[in-house]
Design a protein around this motif. Structure first.
Motif, PDB file in Angstrom:
ATOM      1  N   LEU A  89       0.867  -1.180   0.000  1.00 17.96           N
ATOM      2  CA  LEU A  89       0.000   0.000   0.000  1.00 17.96           C
ATOM      3  C   LEU A  89       0.906   1.233   0.000  1.00 17.96           C
ATOM      4  CD1 LEU A  89      -3.063   0.683   0.082  1.00 17.96           C
ATOM      5  CD2 LEU A  89      -2.764   1.102   2.537  1.00 17.96           C
ATOM      6  N   ARG A  90       1.462   1.476  -1.184  1.00 19.14           N
ATOM      7  CA  ARG A  90       2.452   2.525  -1.376  1.00 19.14           C
ATOM      8  C   ARG A  90       2.270   3.077  -2.785  1.00 19.14           C
ATOM      9  NH1 ARG A  90       7.306   0.053  -2.797  1.00 19.14           N
ATOM     10  NH2 ARG A  90       7.110  -1.194  -0.888  1.00 19.14           N
ATOM     11  N   PRO A  91       2.213   4.401  -2.940  1.00 19.52           N
ATOM     12  CA  PRO A  91       2.005   4.955  -4.286  1.00 19.52           C
ATOM     13  C   PRO A  91       3.081   4.490  -5.258  1.00 19.52           C
ATOM     14  CG  PRO A  91       1.760   6.668  -2.629  1.00 19.52           C
ATOM     15  CD  PRO A  91       2.317   5.467  -1.920  1.00 19.52           C
ATOM     16  N   GLY A  92       2.647   4.154  -6.475  1.00 22.55           N
ATOM     17  CA  GLY A  92       3.592   3.771  -7.507  1.00 22.55           C
ATOM     18  C   GLY A  92       3.124   2.577  -8.293  1.00 22.55           C
ATOM     19  N   VAL A  93       3.947   2.200  -9.257  1.00 25.00           N
ATOM     20  CA  VAL A  93       3.692   1.017 -10.090  1.00 25.00           C
ATOM     21  C   VAL A  93       4.431  -0.159  -9.486  1.00 25.00           C
ATOM     22  CG1 VAL A  93       3.996  -0.013 -12.372  1.00 25.00           C
ATOM     23  CG2 VAL A  93       3.334   2.402 -12.158  1.00 25.00           C
ATOM     24  N   HIS A  94       3.722  -1.273  -9.328  1.00 23.16           N
ATOM     25  CA  HIS A  94       4.299  -2.456  -8.698  1.00 23.16           C
ATOM     26  C   HIS A  94       4.215  -3.619  -9.691  1.00 23.16           C
ATOM     27  CE1 HIS A  94       4.243  -0.186  -4.980  1.00 23.16           C
ATOM     28  NE2 HIS A  94       2.989   0.128  -5.239  1.00 23.16           N
ATOM     29  N   ARG A  95       5.378  -4.164 -10.020  1.00 25.56           N
ATOM     30  CA  ARG A  95       5.450  -5.228 -11.021  1.00 25.56           C
ATOM     31  C   ARG A  95       5.487  -6.593 -10.347  1.00 25.56           C
ATOM     32  NH1 ARG A  95       6.356  -3.970 -16.129  1.00 25.56           N
ATOM     33  NH2 ARG A  95       7.157  -6.055 -16.553  1.00 25.56           N
ATOM     34  N   GLN A  96       4.758  -7.532 -10.942  1.00 28.06           N
ATOM     35  CA  GLN A  96       4.831  -8.935 -10.550  1.00 28.06           C
ATOM     36  C   GLN A  96       5.044  -9.731 -11.827  1.00 28.06           C
ATOM     37  OE1 GLN A  96       1.512 -10.182  -8.093  1.00 28.06           O
ATOM     38  NE2 GLN A  96       1.813  -8.505  -6.647  1.00 28.06           N
ATOM     39  N   SER A  97       6.260 -10.225 -12.030  1.00 24.60           N
ATOM     40  CA  SER A  97       6.669 -10.817 -13.297  1.00 24.60           C
ATOM     41  C   SER A  97       6.384  -9.787 -14.401  1.00 24.60           C
ATOM     42  CB  SER A  97       5.941 -12.149 -13.534  1.00 24.60           C
ATOM     43  OG  SER A  97       6.489 -12.809 -14.646  1.00 24.60           O
ATOM     44  N   ARG A  98       5.561 -10.115 -15.393  1.00 26.50           N
ATOM     45  CA  ARG A  98       5.301  -9.163 -16.475  1.00 26.50           C
ATOM     46  C   ARG A  98       3.982  -8.400 -16.303  1.00 26.50           C
ATOM     47  NH1 ARG A  98       5.988 -12.501 -21.848  1.00 26.50           N
ATOM     48  NH2 ARG A  98       5.367 -14.265 -20.524  1.00 26.50           N
ATOM     49  N   PHE A  99       3.273  -8.617 -15.199  1.00 27.66           N
ATOM     50  CA  PHE A  99       2.087  -7.821 -14.884  1.00 27.66           C
ATOM     51  C   PHE A  99       2.510  -6.564 -14.121  1.00 27.66           C
ATOM     52  CE2 PHE A  99      -0.835 -11.692 -15.019  1.00 27.66           C
ATOM     53  CZ  PHE A  99      -1.536 -11.240 -16.131  1.00 27.66           C
ATOM     54  N   SER A 100       1.838  -5.445 -14.389  1.00 25.31           N
ATOM     55  CA  SER A 100       2.074  -4.205 -13.652  1.00 25.31           C
ATOM     56  C   SER A 100       0.762  -3.722 -13.039  1.00 25.31           C
ATOM     57  CB  SER A 100       2.625  -3.105 -14.571  1.00 25.31           C
ATOM     58  OG  SER A 100       3.924  -3.425 -15.009  1.00 25.31           O
ATOM     59  N   TYR A 101       0.831  -3.315 -11.772  1.00 23.14           N
ATOM     60  CA  TYR A 101      -0.319  -2.769 -11.062  1.00 23.14           C
ATOM     61  C   TYR A 101       0.084  -1.408 -10.505  1.00 23.14           C
ATOM     62  CZ  TYR A 101      -1.220  -7.802 -11.086  1.00 23.14           C
ATOM     63  OH  TYR A 101      -1.359  -9.115 -11.465  1.00 23.14           O
ATOM     64  N   GLU A 102      -0.895  -0.543 -10.301  1.00 24.86           N
ATOM     65  CA  GLU A 102      -0.602   0.783  -9.770  1.00 24.86           C
ATOM     66  C   GLU A 102      -1.419   1.031  -8.510  1.00 24.86           C
ATOM     67  OE1 GLU A 102      -0.531   5.526 -11.030  1.00 24.86           O
ATOM     68  OE2 GLU A 102      -1.387   4.033 -12.411  1.00 24.86           O
ATOM     69  N   VAL A 103      -0.790   1.654  -7.528  1.00 27.28           N
ATOM     70  CA  VAL A 103      -1.465   2.084  -6.313  1.00 27.28           C
ATOM     71  C   VAL A 103      -1.378   3.603  -6.233  1.00 27.28           C
ATOM     72  CG1 VAL A 103      -1.453   2.024  -3.787  1.00 27.28           C
ATOM     73  CG2 VAL A 103      -1.015  -0.067  -5.090  1.00 27.28           C
ATOM     74  N   ARG A 104      -2.530   4.243  -5.989  1.00 33.28           N
ATOM     75  CA  ARG A 104      -2.577   5.700  -5.859  1.00 33.28           C
ATOM     76  C   ARG A 104      -3.133   6.066  -4.486  1.00 33.28           C
ATOM     77  NH1 ARG A 104      -5.388   7.403 -11.697  1.00 33.28           N
ATOM     78  NH2 ARG A 104      -3.742   6.524 -13.053  1.00 33.28           N
ATOM     79  N   HIS A 105      -2.554   7.080  -3.868  1.00 32.75           N
ATOM     80  CA  HIS A 105      -3.086   7.623  -2.624  1.00 32.75           C
ATOM     81  C   HIS A 105      -4.012   8.774  -2.982  1.00 32.75           C
ATOM     82  CE1 HIS A 105      -2.377   9.577   1.562  1.00 32.75           C
ATOM     83  NE2 HIS A 105      -3.484   8.852   1.534  1.00 32.75           N
ATOM     84  N   LEU A 106      -5.298   8.619  -2.670  1.00 38.40           N
ATOM     85  CA  LEU A 106      -6.290   9.620  -3.047  1.00 38.40           C
ATOM     86  C   LEU A 106      -6.508  10.668  -1.963  1.00 38.40           C
ATOM     87  CD1 LEU A 106      -8.975   7.323  -4.733  1.00 38.40           C
ATOM     88  CD2 LEU A 106      -6.974   8.414  -5.765  1.00 38.40           C
ATOM     89  N   GLY A 107      -5.862  10.474  -0.800  1.00 40.88           N
ATOM     90  CA  GLY A 107      -6.004  11.437   0.286  1.00 40.88           C
ATOM     91  C   GLY A 107      -6.511  10.800   1.560  1.00 40.88           C
ATOM     92  N   ASP A 108      -5.986  11.226   2.703  1.00 42.15           N
ATOM     93  CA  ASP A 108      -6.367  10.691   4.013  1.00 42.15           C
ATOM     94  C   ASP A 108      -6.230   9.170   4.002  1.00 42.15           C
ATOM     95  OD1 ASP A 108      -6.854  13.258   4.993  1.00 42.15           O
ATOM     96  OD2 ASP A 108      -8.902  13.242   4.241  1.00 42.15           O
ATOM     97  N   ASP A 109      -7.326   8.446   4.338  1.00 37.83           N
ATOM     98  CA  ASP A 109      -7.234   6.981   4.390  1.00 37.83           C
ATOM     99  C   ASP A 109      -7.768   6.328   3.119  1.00 37.83           C
ATOM    100  OD1 ASP A 109      -9.953   7.392   4.641  1.00 37.83           O
ATOM    101  OD2 ASP A 109     -10.224   5.928   6.255  1.00 37.83           O
TER     102      ASP A 109
END
Length: 281
Positions: free
Chosen positions: A137-157
């Motif tokens: 749970l950290r802003p950024g793009v997170h790769r797992q093998s050749r899949f990429s996922y993104e986590v964004r912090h939208l504010g507060d919780d």
């Protein structure tokens, strides 16, 4: 009375034959084994059978009878197993495709957050074509093998997880306020019983492997991911035997006690409805 989880039986269900420690390596081991072994499926809903989030019912269905379930069942059982292994687990509310569905989407999903060594991780095995490993749970793009996922912090919780291309959904938003599985019983019941629920309207199954996902919607089987030629491949199941083979071998669902003929009738009806809707659009 608190229901005890037989940790050895749970790990055996996942194909794990060594002890698991409550650390990041242990979380990754359990999450990966679960995502690739325990299927997402709504067979009981399709056959008009009751669905329960009670721990003893979950243990019987997912561990003893080696079935799968849909998001609330899968993540509720994962929380039981992780806690039995010594992990600190928080149940939270999420809204799949809130960008499209709006605020009414809250509690249409129930992910988990796991705190380890000062960092928080999303653990979620209830996404139909979700991620193999927990995602920080950290802003950024997170790769797992050749899949990429993104986590964004939208504010507060408030946070957002964004899925890979060709996935079953685009994103889900989550709030970090702690809840209990009991807080989702009403949301679960509506999705099990309402004629307006997608889970009532469509036979669904899903499973994730390295660089490849499989999703069944009624009669349409879709493989997607970097390991699939051109990124995606679809085919329409052509018989009840084809459906039985896909459920058993693609999604690892034991067919003992399953009315496959009833599922096939449902899937055919749903496929015809989809074709009619597509022709009108």
């Amino acid at each position: 009375m608190t229901t005890e989880v037989d940790v050895r039986a749970a790990l055996a269900r996942l194909g794990i034959d060594e002890p698991v420690r409550a650390d990041l390596a242990g979380l990754r081991t359990v999450h990966r084994a679960w995502s690739s072994t325990v299927p997402y499926e709504n067979i009981d809903i399709q056959l008009g059978r009751p669905v329960s989030l009670a721990p003893d019912e979950l243990i019987d269905k997912l561990i003893t009878r080696r079935r799968g379930g849909f998001c609330y069942e899968l993540n509720a059982m994962l929380a039981l197993v992780l806690r039995a292994l010594g992990f600190s687990v928080m149940v939270v509310e999420a809204a799949v495709d809130r960008e499209i569905r709006g605020e009414s989407a809250w509690r249409n999903h129930m992910p988990l957050l796991v705190d380890l060594a000062g960092e928080r991780w999303i653990a979620d095995v209830g996404l139909m074509d979700g991620f193999l490993l927990p995602v920080p749970l950290r802003p950024g793009v997170h790769r797992q093998s050749r899949f990429s996922y993104e986590v964004r912090h939208l504010g507060d919780d408030l946070w957002q997880f964004r899925h890979h291309p060709n996935s079953a959904f685009t994103s889900f938003d989550l709030r970090c306020a702690p809840l209990e599985v009991a807080d989702f019983v009403e949301a679960c019941a509506w999705r099990v019983d309402s004629p307006d629920s997608m889970f009532v309207q469509t036979l669904l199954a899903g499973r994730t492997e390295v660089d490849r996902t499989a999703v069944l919607r009624a009669r349409t089987l879709t493989h997607a991911g970097p390991a699939v030629p051109y990124g995606q491949h679809r085919r329409v199941l052509d018989s009840m035997d084809d459906l039985a083979d896909v459920l058993a071998n693609e999604f690892l669902i034991p067919l003992d006690g399953i009315d496959v003929a009833g599922l096939w009738d449902n899937a055919c009806r749903q496929h015809e409805t989809w074709l009619a809707d597509a022709a009108r659009s």
